[in-house]
Motif scaffolding. Structure first.
Motif, PDB file in Angstrom:
ATOM      1  N   LEU A 266       0.836  -1.200   0.000  1.00 46.43           N
ATOM      2  CA  LEU A 266       0.000   0.000   0.000  1.00 46.43           C
ATOM      3  C   LEU A 266       0.874   1.253   0.000  1.00 46.43           C
ATOM      4  O   LEU A 266       1.991   1.247   0.519  1.00 46.43           O
ATOM      5  CB  LEU A 266      -0.914   0.029   1.228  1.00 46.43           C
ATOM      6  N   THR A 267       0.343   2.322  -0.586  1.00 47.74           N
ATOM      7  CA  THR A 267       1.004   3.623  -0.532  1.00 47.74           C
ATOM      8  C   THR A 267      -0.026   4.675  -0.143  1.00 47.74           C
ATOM      9  O   THR A 267      -1.204   4.565  -0.488  1.00 47.74           O
ATOM     10  CB  THR A 267       1.630   4.008  -1.885  1.00 47.74           C
TER      11      THR A 267
ATOM     12  N   PRO B 219      -3.889  17.811  -2.491  1.00 49.42           N
ATOM     13  CA  PRO B 219      -3.792  19.258  -2.293  1.00 49.42           C
ATOM     14  C   PRO B 219      -4.747  19.794  -1.222  1.00 49.42           C
ATOM     15  O   PRO B 219      -4.436  20.760  -0.533  1.00 49.42           O
ATOM     16  CB  PRO B 219      -4.130  19.814  -3.678  1.00 49.42           C
ATOM     17  N   GLY B 220      -5.889  19.170  -1.061  1.00 48.69           N
ATOM     18  CA  GLY B 220      -6.845  19.636  -0.062  1.00 48.69           C
ATOM     19  C   GLY B 220      -6.480  19.268   1.363  1.00 48.69           C
ATOM     20  O   GLY B 220      -7.152  19.682   2.309  1.00 48.69           O
ATOM     21  N   GLY B 221      -5.438  18.469   1.526  1.00 51.81           N
ATOM     22  CA  GLY B 221      -4.994  18.094   2.856  1.00 51.81           C
ATOM     23  C   GLY B 221      -5.385  16.695   3.278  1.00 51.81           C
ATOM     24  O   GLY B 221      -4.827  16.163   4.236  1.00 51.81           O
ATOM     25  N   HIS B 222      -6.361  16.071   2.586  1.00 54.26           N
ATOM     26  CA  HIS B 222      -6.771  14.721   2.958  1.00 54.26           C
ATOM     27  C   HIS B 222      -5.807  13.703   2.360  1.00 54.26           C
ATOM     28  O   HIS B 222      -5.102  13.985   1.394  1.00 54.26           O
ATOM     29  CB  HIS B 222      -8.200  14.439   2.509  1.00 54.26           C
ATOM     30  N   TRP B 223      -5.814  12.516   2.949  1.00 53.48           N
ATOM     31  CA  TRP B 223      -4.900  11.466   2.511  1.00 53.48           C
ATOM     32  C   TRP B 223      -5.608  10.464   1.607  1.00 53.48           C
ATOM     33  O   TRP B 223      -6.780  10.155   1.797  1.00 53.48           O
ATOM     34  CB  TRP B 223      -4.314  10.743   3.722  1.00 53.48           C
ATOM     35  N   LEU B 224      -4.861   9.983   0.629  1.00 49.31           N
ATOM     36  CA  LEU B 224      -5.360   8.998  -0.324  1.00 49.31           C
ATOM     37  C   LEU B 224      -4.523   7.730  -0.222  1.00 49.31           C
ATOM     38  O   LEU B 224      -3.298   7.792  -0.043  1.00 49.31           O
ATOM     39  CB  LEU B 224      -5.297   9.534  -1.756  1.00 49.31           C
ATOM     40  N   VAL B 225      -5.171   6.584  -0.347  1.00 48.84           N
ATOM     41  CA  VAL B 225      -4.501   5.291  -0.232  1.00 48.84           C
ATOM     42  C   VAL B 225      -4.756   4.499  -1.504  1.00 48.84           C
ATOM     43  O   VAL B 225      -5.862   4.529  -2.058  1.00 48.84           O
ATOM     44  CB  VAL B 225      -5.006   4.499   0.987  1.00 48.84           C
ATOM     45  N   LYS B 226      -3.742   3.807  -1.971  1.00 49.26           N
ATOM     46  CA  LYS B 226      -3.908   2.943  -3.138  1.00 49.26           C
ATOM     47  C   LYS B 226      -2.940   1.781  -3.053  1.00 49.26           C
ATOM     48  O   LYS B 226      -2.024   1.764  -2.212  1.00 49.26           O
ATOM     49  CB  LYS B 226      -3.676   3.719  -4.436  1.00 49.26           C
ATOM     50  N   LEU B 227      -3.152   0.799  -3.906  1.00 50.16           N
ATOM     51  CA  LEU B 227      -2.241  -0.341  -3.973  1.00 50.16           C
ATOM     52  C   LEU B 227      -0.911   0.105  -4.564  1.00 50.16           C
ATOM     53  O   LEU B 227      -0.878   0.893  -5.509  1.00 50.16           O
ATOM     54  CB  LEU B 227      -2.832  -1.461  -4.817  1.00 50.16           C
ATOM     55  N   ALA B 228       0.175  -0.380  -3.992  1.00 41.06           N
ATOM     56  CA  ALA B 228       1.500  -0.035  -4.495  1.00 41.06           C
ATOM     57  C   ALA B 228       1.707  -0.675  -5.857  1.00 41.06           C
ATOM     58  O   ALA B 228       1.262  -1.804  -6.094  1.00 41.06           O
ATOM     59  CB  ALA B 228       2.566  -0.510  -3.510  1.00 41.06           C
ATOM     60  N   PRO B 229       2.347   0.043  -6.772  1.00 42.98           N
ATOM     61  CA  PRO B 229       2.599  -0.557  -8.091  1.00 42.98           C
ATOM     62  C   PRO B 229       3.506  -1.776  -7.979  1.00 42.98           C
ATOM     63  O   PRO B 229       4.457  -1.781  -7.183  1.00 42.98           O
ATOM     64  CB  PRO B 229       3.282   0.589  -8.857  1.00 42.98           C
ATOM     65  N   GLN B 230       3.194  -2.789  -8.727  1.00 45.17           N
ATOM     66  CA  GLN B 230       3.973  -4.009  -8.700  1.00 45.17           C
ATOM     67  C   GLN B 230       5.151  -3.886  -9.662  1.00 45.17           C
ATOM     68  O   GLN B 230       4.987  -3.458 -10.807  1.00 45.17           O
ATOM     69  CB  GLN B 230       3.107  -5.217  -9.087  1.00 45.17           C
ATOM     70  N   ILE B 231       6.317  -4.248  -9.190  1.00 44.86           N
ATOM     71  CA  ILE B 231       7.526  -4.178 -10.017  1.00 44.86           C
ATOM     72  C   ILE B 231       7.646  -5.458 -10.817  1.00 44.86           C
ATOM     73  O   ILE B 231       7.728  -6.565 -10.263  1.00 44.86           O
ATOM     74  CB  ILE B 231       8.784  -3.989  -9.153  1.00 44.86           C
ATOM     75  N   GLU B 232       7.610  -5.303 -12.123  1.00 47.84           N
ATOM     76  CA  GLU B 232       7.710  -6.480 -12.990  1.00 47.84           C
ATOM     77  C   GLU B 232       9.186  -6.837 -13.194  1.00 47.84           C
ATOM     78  O   GLU B 232      10.036  -5.966 -13.388  1.00 47.84           O
ATOM     79  CB  GLU B 232       7.060  -6.210 -14.346  1.00 47.84           C
ATOM     80  N   SER B 233       9.456  -8.123 -13.125  1.00 48.95           N
ATOM     81  CA  SER B 233      10.833  -8.567 -13.320  1.00 48.95           C
ATOM     82  C   SER B 233      11.232  -8.410 -14.780  1.00 48.95           C
ATOM     83  O   SER B 233      10.455  -8.647 -15.704  1.00 48.95           O
ATOM     84  CB  SER B 233      10.963 -10.039 -12.914  1.00 48.95           C
ATOM     85  N   ALA B 234      12.468  -7.957 -15.002  1.00 43.95           N
ATOM     86  CA  ALA B 234      12.957  -7.715 -16.353  1.00 43.95           C
ATOM     87  C   ALA B 234      13.206  -9.042 -17.063  1.00 43.95           C
ATOM     88  O   ALA B 234      13.617 -10.033 -16.448  1.00 43.95           O
ATOM     89  CB  ALA B 234      14.251  -6.897 -16.295  1.00 43.95           C
ATOM     90  N   ASP B 235      12.965  -9.043 -18.364  1.00 40.46           N
ATOM     91  CA  ASP B 235      13.238 -10.254 -19.155  1.00 40.46           C
ATOM     92  C   ASP B 235      14.735 -10.491 -19.248  1.00 40.46           C
ATOM     93  O   ASP B 235      15.530  -9.585 -19.470  1.00 40.46           O
ATOM     94  CB  ASP B 235      12.644 -10.113 -20.558  1.00 40.46           C
ATOM     95  N   VAL B 236      15.116 -11.723 -19.073  1.00 39.71           N
ATOM     96  CA  VAL B 236      16.535 -12.068 -19.156  1.00 39.71           C
ATOM     97  C   VAL B 236      16.869 -12.463 -20.578  1.00 39.71           C
ATOM     98  O   VAL B 236      16.153 -13.264 -21.166  1.00 39.71           O
ATOM     99  CB  VAL B 236      16.847 -13.223 -18.179  1.00 39.71           C
TER     100      VAL B 236
END
Length: 255
Positions: A232-233, A238-255
Protein backbone atom coordinates in the motif's frame (compact mmCIF):
# COMPACT_ATOMS: atom_id res chain seq x y z
CA UNK A 1 -21.99 23.37 11.97
CA UNK A 2 -20.68 20.46 9.96
CA UNK A 3 -22.92 18.83 7.39
CA UNK A 4 -23.09 15.05 7.57
CA UNK A 5 -23.11 13.58 4.03
CA UNK A 6 -25.91 11.23 3.05
CA UNK A 7 -25.08 7.64 3.82
CA UNK A 8 -26.91 4.84 2.07
CA UNK A 9 -28.92 2.50 4.26
CA UNK A 10 -28.28 -1.13 3.37
CA UNK A 11 -30.50 -4.15 3.99
CA UNK A 12 -28.76 -7.55 3.97
CA UNK A 13 -31.29 -10.34 3.42
CA UNK A 14 -30.18 -13.97 3.61
CA UNK A 15 -31.86 -16.83 1.76
CA UNK A 16 -30.80 -19.40 4.35
CA UNK A 17 -32.49 -22.27 2.53
CA UNK A 18 -30.31 -21.71 -0.52
CA UNK A 19 -26.75 -20.80 0.51
CA UNK A 20 -23.99 -21.89 2.87
CA UNK A 21 -23.74 -20.09 6.25
CA UNK A 22 -20.06 -19.43 5.58
CA UNK A 23 -21.07 -16.91 2.91
CA UNK A 24 -22.33 -14.39 5.49
CA UNK A 25 -18.96 -12.90 6.50
CA UNK A 26 -18.11 -12.28 2.85
CA UNK A 27 -21.56 -10.81 2.17
CA UNK A 28 -21.19 -8.28 5.00
CA UNK A 29 -17.81 -7.19 3.66
CA UNK A 30 -19.34 -6.59 0.24
CA UNK A 31 -22.40 -4.82 1.62
CA UNK A 32 -20.42 -2.44 3.84
CA UNK A 33 -18.89 -0.66 0.85
CA UNK A 34 -22.33 0.66 -0.13
CA UNK A 35 -23.22 2.25 3.22
CA UNK A 36 -24.46 1.52 6.72
CA UNK A 37 -26.07 -1.89 7.21
CA UNK A 38 -29.33 -1.14 9.04
CA UNK A 39 -31.34 -4.32 8.33
CA UNK A 40 -30.00 -7.83 8.89
CA UNK A 41 -32.44 -10.70 8.39
CA UNK A 42 -32.14 -14.38 7.65
CA UNK A 43 -35.05 -16.33 6.13
CA UNK A 44 -35.61 -20.06 6.29
CA UNK A 45 -37.77 -22.92 7.50
CA UNK A 46 -37.63 -24.62 10.89
CA UNK A 47 -35.18 -27.29 9.74
CA UNK A 48 -32.74 -24.74 8.30
CA UNK A 49 -32.69 -22.16 11.09
CA UNK A 50 -32.26 -24.70 13.91
CA UNK A 51 -29.14 -26.30 12.44
CA UNK A 52 -25.86 -24.71 11.33
CA UNK A 53 -27.44 -21.35 10.54
CA UNK A 54 -28.30 -20.65 14.18
CA UNK A 55 -24.72 -19.91 15.30
CA UNK A 56 -24.07 -17.69 12.29
CA UNK A 57 -27.22 -15.61 12.73
CA UNK A 58 -26.54 -15.10 16.43
CA UNK A 59 -22.87 -14.22 15.93
CA UNK A 60 -23.53 -11.70 13.18
CA UNK A 61 -26.61 -10.17 14.88
CA UNK A 62 -29.16 -11.16 12.22
CA UNK A 63 -32.86 -11.37 12.99
CA UNK A 64 -34.07 -14.90 12.14
CA UNK A 65 -37.29 -14.93 10.15
CA UNK A 66 -38.79 -18.38 10.56
CA UNK A 67 -41.32 -19.41 7.93
CA UNK A 68 -43.20 -22.69 8.25
CA UNK A 69 -43.95 -24.71 5.14
CA UNK A 70 -47.73 -24.99 4.90
CA UNK A 71 -47.45 -27.56 2.12
CA UNK A 72 -44.67 -29.76 0.78
CA UNK A 73 -42.61 -28.08 -1.92
CA UNK A 74 -43.82 -24.55 -1.07
CA UNK A 75 -41.04 -22.16 -0.05
CA UNK A 76 -42.75 -19.46 2.01
CA UNK A 77 -39.38 -18.04 3.11
CA UNK A 78 -38.74 -16.66 -0.40
CA UNK A 79 -42.07 -14.83 -0.39
CA UNK A 80 -41.39 -13.38 3.06
CA UNK A 81 -37.97 -12.12 1.96
CA UNK A 82 -39.41 -10.45 -1.14
CA UNK A 83 -42.25 -8.78 0.78
CA UNK A 84 -39.93 -7.51 3.50
CA UNK A 85 -37.55 -6.07 0.90
CA UNK A 86 -40.34 -4.13 -0.77
CA UNK A 87 -41.68 -2.95 2.58
CA UNK A 88 -38.22 -1.72 3.65
CA UNK A 89 -37.92 0.23 0.40
CA UNK A 90 -41.38 1.83 0.59
CA UNK A 91 -40.88 2.69 4.27
CA UNK A 92 -37.50 4.25 3.31
CA UNK A 93 -35.68 2.14 5.86
CA UNK A 94 -33.26 1.03 3.15
CA UNK A 95 -32.27 2.26 -0.29
CA UNK A 96 -29.67 -0.42 -1.03
CA UNK A 97 -30.29 -4.16 -0.90
CA UNK A 98 -27.81 -7.00 -0.62
CA UNK A 99 -29.55 -10.28 -1.36
CA UNK A 100 -27.53 -13.33 -0.36
CA UNK A 101 -28.83 -16.09 -2.59
CA UNK A 102 -28.20 -18.11 -5.72
CA UNK A 103 -31.91 -18.61 -6.47
CA UNK A 104 -32.95 -17.15 -9.84
CA UNK A 105 -36.50 -16.73 -8.53
CA UNK A 106 -35.31 -13.46 -6.98
CA UNK A 107 -34.45 -11.96 -10.38
CA UNK A 108 -37.90 -10.35 -10.61
CA UNK A 109 -37.53 -8.83 -7.14
CA UNK A 110 -34.20 -7.33 -8.20
CA UNK A 111 -35.77 -5.74 -11.24
CA UNK A 112 -38.69 -4.29 -9.25
CA UNK A 113 -36.38 -2.80 -6.61
CA UNK A 114 -34.18 -1.22 -9.25
CA UNK A 115 -37.17 0.18 -11.12
CA UNK A 116 -38.01 2.07 -7.91
CA UNK A 117 -34.49 3.53 -7.74
CA UNK A 118 -32.92 1.12 -5.24
CA UNK A 119 -29.43 -0.29 -5.65
CA UNK A 120 -29.28 -4.09 -5.60
CA UNK A 121 -26.29 -6.38 -5.24
CA UNK A 122 -26.27 -10.16 -5.08
CA UNK A 123 -23.80 -12.27 -3.15
CA UNK A 124 -24.06 -15.83 -4.38
CA UNK A 125 -22.22 -19.04 -5.08
CA UNK A 126 -20.75 -20.20 -8.38
CA UNK A 127 -24.03 -21.98 -9.17
CA UNK A 128 -25.86 -18.62 -9.46
CA UNK A 129 -27.57 -18.52 -12.91
CA UNK A 130 -27.06 -15.62 -15.31
CA UNK A 131 -30.72 -14.60 -14.96
CA UNK A 132 -30.00 -13.50 -11.39
CA UNK A 133 -26.50 -12.14 -12.03
CA UNK A 134 -27.79 -9.85 -14.76
CA UNK A 135 -30.79 -8.64 -12.76
CA UNK A 136 -28.72 -6.79 -10.13
CA UNK A 137 -26.40 -3.79 -10.16
CA UNK A 138 -23.43 -5.81 -8.97
CA UNK A 139 -22.80 -9.50 -8.40
CA UNK A 140 -20.22 -10.85 -5.95
CA UNK A 141 -19.32 -14.52 -6.27
CA UNK A 142 -18.31 -16.32 -3.08
CA UNK A 143 -15.87 -19.21 -3.26
CA UNK A 144 -15.90 -21.68 -0.33
CA UNK A 145 -12.13 -22.01 -0.35
CA UNK A 146 -11.39 -18.28 -0.18
CA UNK A 147 -9.69 -17.08 2.97
CA UNK A 148 -9.36 -13.68 4.57
CA UNK A 149 -6.37 -14.81 6.63
CA UNK A 150 -4.00 -12.00 7.59
CA UNK A 151 -0.46 -11.63 6.29
CA UNK A 152 1.27 -11.97 9.65
CA UNK A 153 -1.40 -11.99 12.33
CA UNK A 154 -0.56 -15.22 14.18
CA UNK A 155 -0.46 -14.41 17.90
CA UNK A 156 2.87 -14.99 19.61
CA UNK A 157 2.90 -17.10 22.80
CA UNK A 158 3.07 -15.13 26.05
CA UNK A 159 6.71 -14.77 27.17
CA UNK A 160 7.75 -16.34 30.47
CA UNK A 161 10.66 -15.71 32.80
CA UNK A 162 13.19 -18.29 34.08
CA UNK A 163 10.73 -19.39 36.78
CA UNK A 164 7.98 -20.12 34.27
CA UNK A 165 5.90 -17.09 35.23
CA UNK A 166 4.30 -14.92 32.57
CA UNK A 167 6.18 -11.64 32.20
CA UNK A 168 4.54 -8.23 32.30
CA UNK A 169 2.82 -7.34 29.02
CA UNK A 170 4.97 -5.54 26.48
CA UNK A 171 3.85 -3.12 23.75
CA UNK A 172 1.89 -4.92 21.06
CA UNK A 173 3.96 -5.90 18.01
CA UNK A 174 3.14 -4.10 14.80
CA UNK A 175 1.04 -6.40 12.66
CA UNK A 176 -0.23 -6.06 9.10
CA UNK A 177 -3.53 -7.92 8.63
CA UNK A 178 -4.33 -8.89 5.07
CA UNK A 179 -7.89 -7.55 5.23
CA UNK A 180 -6.60 -3.97 5.00
CA UNK A 181 -5.08 -4.64 1.58
CA UNK A 182 -8.27 -6.38 0.48
CA UNK A 183 -10.35 -3.38 1.64
CA UNK A 184 -8.26 -0.91 -0.37
CA UNK A 185 -8.42 -3.17 -3.42
CA UNK A 186 -12.21 -3.42 -3.15
CA UNK A 187 -12.91 0.29 -2.57
CA UNK A 188 -10.42 1.54 -5.16
CA UNK A 189 -11.62 -0.83 -7.86
CA UNK A 190 -13.32 1.13 -10.62
CA UNK A 191 -12.14 4.58 -9.44
CA UNK A 192 -10.31 6.83 -11.88
CA UNK A 193 -6.98 6.85 -10.06
CA UNK A 194 -7.34 3.63 -8.10
CA UNK A 195 -7.30 5.60 -4.85
CA UNK A 196 -9.54 5.67 -1.79
CA UNK A 197 -9.84 8.50 0.74
CA UNK A 198 -8.35 7.54 4.11
CA UNK A 199 -11.54 8.56 5.95
CA UNK A 200 -13.67 6.43 3.63
CA UNK A 201 -11.39 3.47 4.26
CA UNK A 202 -11.69 3.98 8.01
CA UNK A 203 -15.50 4.10 7.84
CA UNK A 204 -15.54 0.90 5.77
CA UNK A 205 -13.30 -0.94 8.25
CA UNK A 206 -15.60 0.10 11.10
CA UNK A 207 -18.66 -1.10 9.20
CA UNK A 208 -17.12 -4.51 8.60
CA UNK A 209 -15.80 -4.81 12.16
CA UNK A 210 -17.13 -2.31 14.74
CA UNK A 211 -14.32 -3.30 17.12
CA UNK A 212 -11.56 -2.50 14.60
CA UNK A 213 -8.78 -0.29 15.94
CA UNK A 214 -5.21 0.21 14.66
CA UNK A 215 -4.08 0.10 18.30
CA UNK A 216 -5.03 -3.57 18.48
CA UNK A 217 -2.39 -4.21 15.79
CA UNK A 218 0.30 -2.11 17.46
CA UNK A 219 -0.24 1.14 15.50
CA UNK A 220 -1.08 4.62 16.76
CA UNK A 221 -3.40 5.36 13.85
CA UNK A 222 -4.69 4.10 10.52
CA UNK A 223 -2.25 6.18 8.47
CA UNK A 224 0.72 4.90 10.45
CA UNK A 225 -0.61 1.38 10.02
CA UNK A 226 -0.87 1.79 6.23
CA UNK A 227 2.71 3.06 6.01
CA UNK A 228 4.01 -0.29 7.27
CA UNK A 229 2.61 -2.13 4.24
CA UNK A 230 4.73 -2.84 1.17
CA UNK A 231 1.52 -3.42 -0.79
CA UNK A 232 0.00 0.00 0.00
CA UNK A 233 1.00 3.62 -0.53
CA UNK A 234 -0.44 6.80 0.99
CA UNK A 235 -0.18 10.33 -0.39
CA UNK A 236 -1.57 13.69 0.70
CA UNK A 237 -3.89 15.47 -1.73
CA UNK A 238 -3.79 19.26 -2.29
CA UNK A 239 -6.85 19.64 -0.06
CA UNK A 240 -4.99 18.09 2.86
CA UNK A 241 -6.77 14.72 2.96
CA UNK A 242 -4.90 11.47 2.51
CA UNK A 243 -5.36 9.00 -0.32
CA UNK A 244 -4.50 5.29 -0.23
CA UNK A 245 -3.91 2.94 -3.14
CA UNK A 246 -2.24 -0.34 -3.97
CA UNK A 247 1.50 -0.04 -4.49
CA UNK A 248 2.60 -0.56 -8.09
CA UNK A 249 3.97 -4.01 -8.70
CA UNK A 250 7.53 -4.18 -10.02
CA UNK A 251 7.71 -6.48 -12.99
CA UNK A 252 10.83 -8.57 -13.32
CA UNK A 253 12.96 -7.72 -16.35
CA UNK A 254 13.24 -10.25 -19.16
CA UNK A 255 16.53 -12.07 -19.16
Amino acid sequence: MSIVPHESRVAVLLDCDNVNPEIVDHALLMAAQFGRVVVRRGYGNHSTLTKRWQETLVRQAFTPCLQYQYAAGKNTADIALALDALEAMFDERADTFCLVTSDSDFAYLCRKLRERGATVCIVGEAKTPEALRNACDQFFEWQPAESNAPCDESPAPAPKDSHGKVEAPKPLPKRRPRFLVDAVSLLADGTTDGEVVLGTLGHYLKRTDPSFSPNAYGHSGLLNMIRTYDLLTASQAPGGHWLVKLAPQIESADV
